[in-house]
Design a protein around this motif. Sequence first.
Motif, PDB file in Angstrom:
ATOM      1  N   HIS A 274       0.816  -1.213   0.000  1.00 55.04           N
ATOM      2  CA  HIS A 274       0.000   0.000   0.000  1.00 55.04           C
ATOM      3  C   HIS A 274       0.852   1.267   0.000  1.00 55.04           C
TER       4      HIS A 274
ATOM      5  N   ILE B  52       1.516   2.178  -3.581  1.00 55.80           N
ATOM      6  CA  ILE B  52       0.356   2.825  -4.191  1.00 55.80           C
ATOM      7  C   ILE B  52       0.305   4.286  -3.768  1.00 55.80           C
ATOM      8  N   GLU B  53       0.529   4.556  -2.482  1.00 50.28           N
ATOM      9  CA  GLU B  53       0.475   5.944  -1.990  1.00 50.28           C
ATOM     10  C   GLU B  53       1.576   6.802  -2.609  1.00 50.28           C
TER      11      GLU B  53
ATOM     12  N   TRP C  82      -5.868  -9.017  -4.626  1.00 50.63           N
ATOM     13  CA  TRP C  82      -5.412  -7.786  -3.986  1.00 50.63           C
ATOM     14  C   TRP C  82      -5.676  -6.511  -4.773  1.00 50.63           C
TER      15      TRP C  82
ATOM     16  N   ARG D  60      -8.405  -4.039  -3.654  1.00 49.40           N
ATOM     17  CA  ARG D  60      -8.248  -3.253  -2.424  1.00 49.40           C
ATOM     18  C   ARG D  60      -7.837  -1.824  -2.732  1.00 49.40           C
ATOM     19  N   TYR D  61      -7.185  -1.615  -3.861  1.00 52.31           N
ATOM     20  CA  TYR D  61      -6.637  -0.306  -4.194  1.00 52.31           C
ATOM     21  C   TYR D  61      -7.265   0.342  -5.418  1.00 52.31           C
TER      22      TYR D  61
END
Length: 80
Positions: A38, A41-42, A65, A68-69
């Motif tokens: 994560h 991704i950020e 997965w 989730r994003y």
Amino acid sequence: MSGEYAGFSIVVPHMFPYEKMPALNLWLGYTTEPTTGHYGIEISKAVQQAAGFERLVFATPQEGWPERYATKLHSWYEVN
């Protein structure tokens, strides 16, 4: 802090044939710790905003997965 990199990502502009503006494509991402994905991704979202892209997208054959994003767009995903 150990002074070692925890991972990396490669982002490149991608032009879909049906759009007027390119999206930023998260082409490759890697992390040494699977539970820290994560953060990649950020960081990619921060690059997207700093570079002035409206959308961040990626494609993957993996299941589970990505949802989730991101939101699935046929074979691509758009990061939420």
